[in-house]
Design a protein around this motif. Structure first.
Motif, PDB file in Angstrom:
ATOM      1  N   HIS A   1      -1.966  -2.884   9.073  1.00 58.64           N
ATOM      2  CA  HIS A   1      -1.552  -3.470  10.351  1.00 58.64           C
ATOM      3  C   HIS A   1      -2.768  -3.740  11.237  1.00 58.64           C
ATOM      4  O   HIS A   1      -2.874  -4.808  11.842  1.00 58.64           O
ATOM      5  CB  HIS A   1      -0.524  -2.586  11.069  1.00 58.64           C
ATOM      6  N   LEU A   2      -3.673  -2.787  11.294  1.00 57.28           N
ATOM      7  CA  LEU A   2      -4.893  -3.010  12.070  1.00 57.28           C
ATOM      8  C   LEU A   2      -5.757  -4.068  11.392  1.00 57.28           C
ATOM      9  O   LEU A   2      -6.301  -4.964  12.061  1.00 57.28           O
ATOM     10  CB  LEU A   2      -5.685  -1.708  12.232  1.00 57.28           C
TER      11      LEU A   2
ATOM     12  N   SER B   1      -5.195   3.184  18.874  1.00 55.75           N
ATOM     13  CA  SER B   1      -3.883   3.780  19.118  1.00 55.75           C
ATOM     14  C   SER B   1      -3.553   3.768  20.603  1.00 55.75           C
ATOM     15  O   SER B   1      -4.408   4.067  21.435  1.00 55.75           O
ATOM     16  CB  SER B   1      -3.877   5.234  18.627  1.00 55.75           C
ATOM     17  N   LYS B   2      -2.293   3.435  20.881  1.00 58.50           N
ATOM     18  CA  LYS B   2      -1.810   3.587  22.253  1.00 58.50           C
ATOM     19  C   LYS B   2      -1.173   4.953  22.462  1.00 58.50           C
ATOM     20  O   LYS B   2      -0.872   5.330  23.586  1.00 58.50           O
ATOM     21  CB  LYS B   2      -0.782   2.478  22.559  1.00 58.50           C
ATOM     22  N   THR B   3      -0.936   5.697  21.372  1.00 64.38           N
ATOM     23  CA  THR B   3      -0.152   6.941  21.486  1.00 64.38           C
ATOM     24  C   THR B   3      -0.953   8.218  21.226  1.00 64.38           C
ATOM     25  O   THR B   3      -0.545   9.283  21.673  1.00 64.38           O
ATOM     26  CB  THR B   3       1.024   6.927  20.481  1.00 64.38           C
TER      27      THR B   3
ATOM     28  N   VAL C   1       0.836  -1.220   0.000  1.00 62.00           N
ATOM     29  CA  VAL C   1       0.000   0.000   0.000  1.00 62.00           C
ATOM     30  C   VAL C   1       0.858   1.253   0.000  1.00 62.00           C
ATOM     31  O   VAL C   1       0.367   2.351  -0.265  1.00 62.00           O
ATOM     32  CB  VAL C   1      -0.981   0.047   1.191  1.00 62.00           C
TER      33      VAL C   1
ATOM     34  N   ARG D   1      -4.007   3.973  13.731  1.00 63.00           N
ATOM     35  CA  ARG D   1      -3.605   5.379  13.930  1.00 63.00           C
ATOM     36  C   ARG D   1      -2.954   5.969  12.679  1.00 63.00           C
ATOM     37  O   ARG D   1      -3.186   7.124  12.319  1.00 63.00           O
ATOM     38  CB  ARG D   1      -2.654   5.468  15.134  1.00 63.00           C
ATOM     39  N   ARG D   2      -2.173   5.179  11.950  1.00 64.09           N
ATOM     40  CA  ARG D   2      -1.474   5.729  10.781  1.00 64.09           C
ATOM     41  C   ARG D   2      -2.459   6.019   9.636  1.00 64.09           C
ATOM     42  O   ARG D   2      -2.332   7.015   8.942  1.00 64.09           O
ATOM     43  CB  ARG D   2      -0.375   4.777  10.337  1.00 64.09           C
ATOM     44  N   MET D   3      -3.407   5.133   9.440  1.00 65.88           N
ATOM     45  CA  MET D   3      -4.425   5.371   8.410  1.00 65.88           C
ATOM     46  C   MET D   3      -5.255   6.600   8.780  1.00 65.88           C
ATOM     47  O   MET D   3      -5.578   7.430   7.911  1.00 65.88           O
ATOM     48  CB  MET D   3      -5.315   4.136   8.294  1.00 65.88           C
TER      49      MET D   3
ATOM     50  N   ASN E   1       5.107  -1.292   2.687  1.00 60.53           N
ATOM     51  CA  ASN E   1       4.083  -1.655   3.664  1.00 60.53           C
ATOM     52  C   ASN E   1       3.110  -2.632   3.004  1.00 60.53           C
ATOM     53  O   ASN E   1       2.367  -2.270   2.098  1.00 60.53           O
ATOM     54  CB  ASN E   1       3.362  -0.368   4.104  1.00 60.53           C
TER      55      ASN E   1
HETATM   56  N1  LIG Z   1      -2.089   3.007  -1.086  1.00 62.69           N
HETATM   57  C1  LIG Z   1      -2.988   3.871  -0.634  1.00 62.69           C
HETATM   58  O1  LIG Z   1      -3.897   4.292  -1.345  1.00 62.69           O
HETATM   59  C2  LIG Z   1      -2.901   4.345   0.800  1.00 62.69           C
HETATM   60  C3  LIG Z   1      -3.937   5.125   1.306  1.00 62.69           C
HETATM   61  C4  LIG Z   1      -3.862   5.549   2.622  1.00 62.69           C
HETATM   62  C5  LIG Z   1      -2.779   5.192   3.394  1.00 62.69           C
HETATM   63  N2  LIG Z   1      -1.766   4.463   2.876  1.00 62.69           N
HETATM   64  C6  LIG Z   1      -0.600   4.044   3.696  1.00 62.69           C
HETATM   65  O2  LIG Z   1      -1.052   3.131   4.664  1.00 62.69           O
HETATM   66  C7  LIG Z   1      -0.439   3.489   5.934  1.00 62.69           C
HETATM   67  C8  LIG Z   1      -1.370   3.061   7.077  1.00 62.69           C
HETATM   68  O3  LIG Z   1      -1.316   1.639   7.263  1.00 62.69           O
HETATM   69  P1  LIG Z   1      -0.398   0.916   8.380  1.00 62.69           P
HETATM   70  O4  LIG Z   1      -0.630  -0.549   8.215  1.00 62.69           O
HETATM   71  O5  LIG Z   1       0.985   1.450   8.275  1.00 62.69           O
HETATM   72  O6  LIG Z   1      -0.939   1.449   9.733  1.00 62.69           O
HETATM   73  P2  LIG Z   1      -2.372   1.310  10.447  1.00 62.69           P
HETATM   74  O7  LIG Z   1      -2.810  -0.114  10.527  1.00 62.69           O
HETATM   75  O8  LIG Z   1      -3.317   2.308   9.869  1.00 62.69           O
HETATM   76  O9  LIG Z   1      -1.956   1.886  11.887  1.00 62.69           O
HETATM   77  C9  LIG Z   1      -1.052   1.199  12.719  1.00 62.69           C
HETATM   78  C10 LIG Z   1      -1.210   1.794  14.101  1.00 62.69           C
HETATM   79  O10 LIG Z   1      -2.502   1.477  14.616  1.00 62.69           O
HETATM   80  C11 LIG Z   1      -2.430   1.260  16.021  1.00 62.69           C
HETATM   81  N3  LIG Z   1      -2.794  -0.129  16.318  1.00 62.69           N
HETATM   82  C12 LIG Z   1      -2.634  -1.223  15.521  1.00 62.69           C
HETATM   83  N4  LIG Z   1      -3.023  -2.323  16.184  1.00 62.69           N
HETATM   84  C13 LIG Z   1      -3.452  -1.918  17.408  1.00 62.69           C
HETATM   85  C14 LIG Z   1      -3.979  -2.589  18.549  1.00 62.69           C
HETATM   86  N5  LIG Z   1      -4.145  -3.930  18.566  1.00 62.69           N
HETATM   87  N6  LIG Z   1      -4.310  -1.861  19.637  1.00 62.69           N
HETATM   88  C15 LIG Z   1      -4.130  -0.505  19.643  1.00 62.69           C
HETATM   89  N7  LIG Z   1      -3.615   0.190  18.598  1.00 62.69           N
HETATM   90  C16 LIG Z   1      -3.304  -0.522  17.499  1.00 62.69           C
HETATM   91  C17 LIG Z   1      -1.005   1.561  16.430  1.00 62.69           C
HETATM   92  O11 LIG Z   1      -0.980   2.953  16.715  1.00 62.69           O
HETATM   93  P3  LIG Z   1       0.002   3.571  17.875  1.00 62.69           P
HETATM   94  O12 LIG Z   1       1.387   3.438  17.307  1.00 62.69           O
HETATM   95  O13 LIG Z   1      -0.469   4.983  18.003  1.00 62.69           O
HETATM   96  O14 LIG Z   1      -0.247   2.747  19.113  1.00 62.69           O
HETATM   97  C18 LIG Z   1      -0.233   1.252  15.143  1.00 62.69           C
HETATM   98  O15 LIG Z   1       1.016   1.915  15.084  1.00 62.69           O
HETATM   99  C19 LIG Z   1      -0.260   5.000   5.856  1.00 62.69           C
HETATM  100  O16 LIG Z   1       0.784   5.417   6.655  1.00 62.69           O
HETATM  101  C20 LIG Z   1       0.017   5.216   4.380  1.00 62.69           C
HETATM  102  O17 LIG Z   1       1.409   5.174   4.133  1.00 62.69           O
HETATM  103  C21 LIG Z   1      -1.818   4.014   1.590  1.00 62.69           C
END
Ligand SMILES: NC(=O)c1ccc[n+]([C@@H]2O[C@H](COP(=O)([O-])OP(=O)(O)OC[C@H]3O[C@@H](n4cnc5c(N)ncnc54)[C@H](OP(=O)(O)O)[C@@H]3O)[C@@H](O)[C@H]2O)c1
Length: 177
Positions: free
Chosen positions: A118-119, A79-81, A7, A41-43, A145
């Motif tokens: 990740h979520l 998110s924890k942060t 992604v 949190r990142r999404m 990712n």
């Molecule tokens: N290709 C596309 O069209 C597109 C579109 C949008 C985004 N994106 C990309 O996708 C990324 C987002 O996906 P990602 O997989 O990196 O991150 P994500 O799943 O959106 O976020 C991960 C964060 O969610 C929290 N989390 C996850 N599991 C948890 C749990 N069991 N309990 C509590 N909190 C939890 C944590 O936040 P904390 O660290 O705060 O605890 C973790 O760091 C973006 O950064 C972007 O680069 C791509």
């Protein structure tokens, strides 16, 4: 996602997945029935832009439509942060509790989505995901990712597919029973 399943690339870029008007309109229609977004949190940090995009009134209808769809949905951010949400209709959960999400699904009158990857992987591991929507772009980015996790095995049924003029393909799968 890229054809090789990412992604975002190793630099965090996903400009190669920027939707054109046709894909954006399709995504809007996919998201319109959604009542609640479960967001890592990142999404959330990526999507919160849509709460109040600069110059929205001058943007094309497809952009204005998506902003309205985003604002009308409830958001649960995991998110924890993150101290406080920066958007309306948003609450923060510190843990991903599969039983709580199961109860949310049972009580929901509208669809629930989960992302980023990740979520979503946690929801997949807990058997909470009924349907998958993947939009595959004709690009290989070589790493980054991952859209889908390594350690989950699923048997899926192809429900639908669509080819877009710009070369992207939408794949809609259902968890096979
Ligand atoms: N290709 C596309 O069209 C597109 C579109 C949008 C985004 N994106 C990309 O996708 C990324 C987002 O996906 P990602 O997989 O990196 O991150 P994500 O799943 O959106 O976020 C991960 C964060 O969610 C929290 N989390 C996850 N599991 C948890 C749990 N069991 N309990 C509590 N909190 C939890 C944590 O936040 P904390 O660290 O705060 O605890 C973790 O760091 C973006 O950064 C972007 O680069 C791509």
């Amino acid at each position: 996602m890229s054809l090789d399943g990412y992604v975002a690339d190793r630099d965090g870029n996903f400009d190669w997945a920027a939707p054109d008007e046709e894909v954006h309109g399709f995504v809007n229609d996919l998201e319109r029935p959604v009542g609640t977004y479960l967001l890592g949190r990142r999404m959330y940090e990526t999507l919160q832009y849509w709460e109040d995009p600069p110059g929205l009134a001058d943007e094309p209808p497809v952009i204005q439509d998506f902003a309205a769809i985003w604002r009308s949905a409830d958001k649960v951010v995991y998110s924890k942060t993150l101290a406080n949400p920066s958007t309306a209709k948003t609450r923060i959960e510190r843990e991903f509790d599969p039983d709580a999400v199961r109860r949310m699904k049972a009580a929901a009158s509208r669809d629930i989505t989960v992302g980023g990857p990740h979520l979503a992987a946690e929801a997949m591991r807990a058997g909470l995901v009924d349907e998958y929507h993947l939009i595959v772009y004709p690009v290989v980015v070589g790493g980054g990712n991952r859209a889908l996790p390594d350690d989950v095995r699923l048997q899926l049924e192809l429900v639908d597919e669509r080819r877009f003029r710009g070369g992207a393909v939408h794949l809609h799968y259902r968890q096979s029973t």
